[in-house]
Design an enzyme around this catalytic site. Structure first.
Site, PDB file in Angstrom:
ATOM      1  N   GLU A  57      89.607  35.871   5.212  1.00 12.75           N
ATOM      2  CA  GLU A  57      88.364  36.598   4.981  1.00 12.75           C
ATOM      3  C   GLU A  57      87.209  35.687   5.383  1.00 12.75           C
ATOM      4  OE1 GLU A  57      88.054  37.442   0.817  1.00 12.75           O
ATOM      5  OE2 GLU A  57      87.916  35.334   0.257  1.00 12.75           O
ATOM      6  N   LYS A  68      91.849  31.906   2.519  1.00  6.60           N
ATOM      7  CA  LYS A  68      92.224  33.314   2.640  1.00  6.60           C
ATOM      8  C   LYS A  68      91.725  33.875   3.977  1.00  6.60           C
ATOM      9  CE  LYS A  68      91.741  37.733   0.162  1.00  6.60           C
ATOM     10  NZ  LYS A  68      91.131  38.427  -1.010  1.00  6.60           N
ATOM     11  N   ALA A 117      79.413  41.732   0.246  1.00  4.02           N
ATOM     12  CA  ALA A 117      79.857  41.431  -1.121  1.00  4.02           C
ATOM     13  C   ALA A 117      81.371  41.439  -1.255  1.00  4.02           C
ATOM     14  CB  ALA A 117      79.245  42.435  -2.093  1.00  4.02           C
ATOM     15  N   GLU A 136      76.902  31.471  -7.428  1.00  4.13           N
ATOM     16  CA  GLU A 136      77.799  31.933  -6.368  1.00  4.13           C
ATOM     17  C   GLU A 136      76.988  32.680  -5.334  1.00  4.13           C
ATOM     18  OE1 GLU A 136      81.584  33.669  -7.566  1.00  4.13           O
ATOM     19  OE2 GLU A 136      81.382  35.174  -5.970  1.00  4.13           O
ATOM     20  N   GLU A 142      81.284  37.112 -13.635  1.00  3.32           N
ATOM     21  CA  GLU A 142      80.621  38.334 -13.170  1.00  3.32           C
ATOM     22  C   GLU A 142      81.013  39.525 -14.040  1.00  3.32           C
ATOM     23  OE1 GLU A 142      80.129  37.527  -8.354  1.00  3.32           O
ATOM     24  OE2 GLU A 142      81.722  38.850  -9.074  1.00  3.32           O
TER      25      GLU A 142
END
Length: 326
Positions: free
Chosen positions: A292, A290, A257, A251, A164
């Site tokens: 998240e 993680k 985001a 992805e 990215e």
């Protein structure tokens, strides 16, 4: 006149087949010859196999290797391919952060090779992802020369040369990409190569207006997170497709985001429907634990796979169910 058009169509299909190269075989541990996966190529905006069939790959991405190396092993590859039904896996080798490739290159290479070797053994496609946010041209050329030498002629392997780009312009990314493509093509003439575009892989219109020329089997990546990126990014990608740019969504996920926040199920479904209509391959982020939303696993998840529902977050269950439903 009809015969002329039939001849043109036949010539186009023949070119597509030969553009992919001929199918190859390999030997297993017993010395028996077994068939490899079909070789992939890019014809127009479509990913295809050597028979001229359109190919749509669906799969999952491992998280940054330096943070979740425990999942980079043959057992998770076998589980994701056999139980989840993933057709493609993405080995995301982190580049710049602490303990990443620039500091510990051999660790990164070892993690990637474990996943790639296991993907080959399990007959699934695999993306070698240079998971960077900035240009590291010489390091990338050196790394991809090693990978192309090791996996030359292996049809499973796809090279993603820039995850990215963030602050670099398309002119800078294009120049970098051409140099890395040259390095790979000097060793591996046929494998599919994925090229990133600026602004976290959302400025695909810039690449569409000034594409890389002179190389075959190149695709361009778009990344989306459905609770941040909506119809405007689909419209922008449609513009690129209309200009003849082949797209691979290497992805994607359903939340914001940032990787956190609520999953927007309606917008995620909009993206799934849109990709299906356009025969676009996609890879969901990520195999990690993680704290998240986008990490598919809980800390209780085994390093070896064989995960139960209690080991999966909502996002992991959603991706698994989508892959199994194909």
């Amino acid at each position: 006149m009809m015969n002329i058009w039939k001849g043109i169509l036949a010539a186009f299909m023949l070119a597509a087949v030969f553009g992919c190269g001929m199918g190859t075989s390999k030997k297993n541990g017993s010395g028996e010859v077994v068939e490899q996966l079909p070789r992939l190529c890019v014809t127009g905006t479509q990913l295809m196999n050597e028979k001229g069939d359109t190919v749509v790959l669906k799969g999952v991405s491992y998280g940054w290797h330096q943070f979740w190396p425990r999942f980079y092993n043959a057992s998770t590859v076998a589980y994701l391919s056999e139980d989840w039904g993933a057709q493609v896996l993405r080995a995301s080798m982190g580049i710049e952060l602490d303990t990443a490739y620039l500091e510990r290159p051999q660790m990164g290479i070892d993690c990637v090779q474990k996943v790639v070797d296991a993907a080959i053994e399990n007959d699934v496609y695999v993306i070698i992802d240079w998971h960077s946010h900035g240009i590291r041209q010489e390091e990338a050329k050196d790394f991809f020369a090693k990978m192309a030498t090791r996996y030359k002629g292996v049809p499973n392997v796809i090279y993603e040369i820039f995850n990215e780009p963030v602050d670099d312009s398309w002119e800078q990314v294009k120049t970098y990409s051409v140099e890395v493509i040259k390095t790979i093509r000097a060793i591996e003439p046929e494998a599919v190569i994925l090229v990133g575009c600026p602004h976290w892989d959302q400025d695909i219109h810039l690449a569409a207006d000034d594409p890389i020329t002179g190389y075959d089997n190149i695709m361009y990546t778009v990344h989306f997170y459905a609770n941040t990126h909506g119809q405007w990014l689909r419209d922008r990608t449609d513009y690129a497709l209309g200009k003849g740019l082949p797209i691979f969504v290497s992805e994607c996920a359903g939340m914001e985001a940032s990787g956190d926040g609520a999953i927007n199920k309606e917008e995620w479904q909009n993206w799934l429907d849109w990709m299906q209509r356009r025969s676009i391959s996609w890879v969901a982020w990520s195999v990690s634990d993680k704290d998240e939303t986008c990490s598919m696993l809980l800390p209780s998840a085994s390093s070896e796979g064989n995960w139960k529902d209690k080991d999966l977050k909502e996002w992991g269950r959603m991706v698994r169910d989508e892959l199994q439903a194909k």
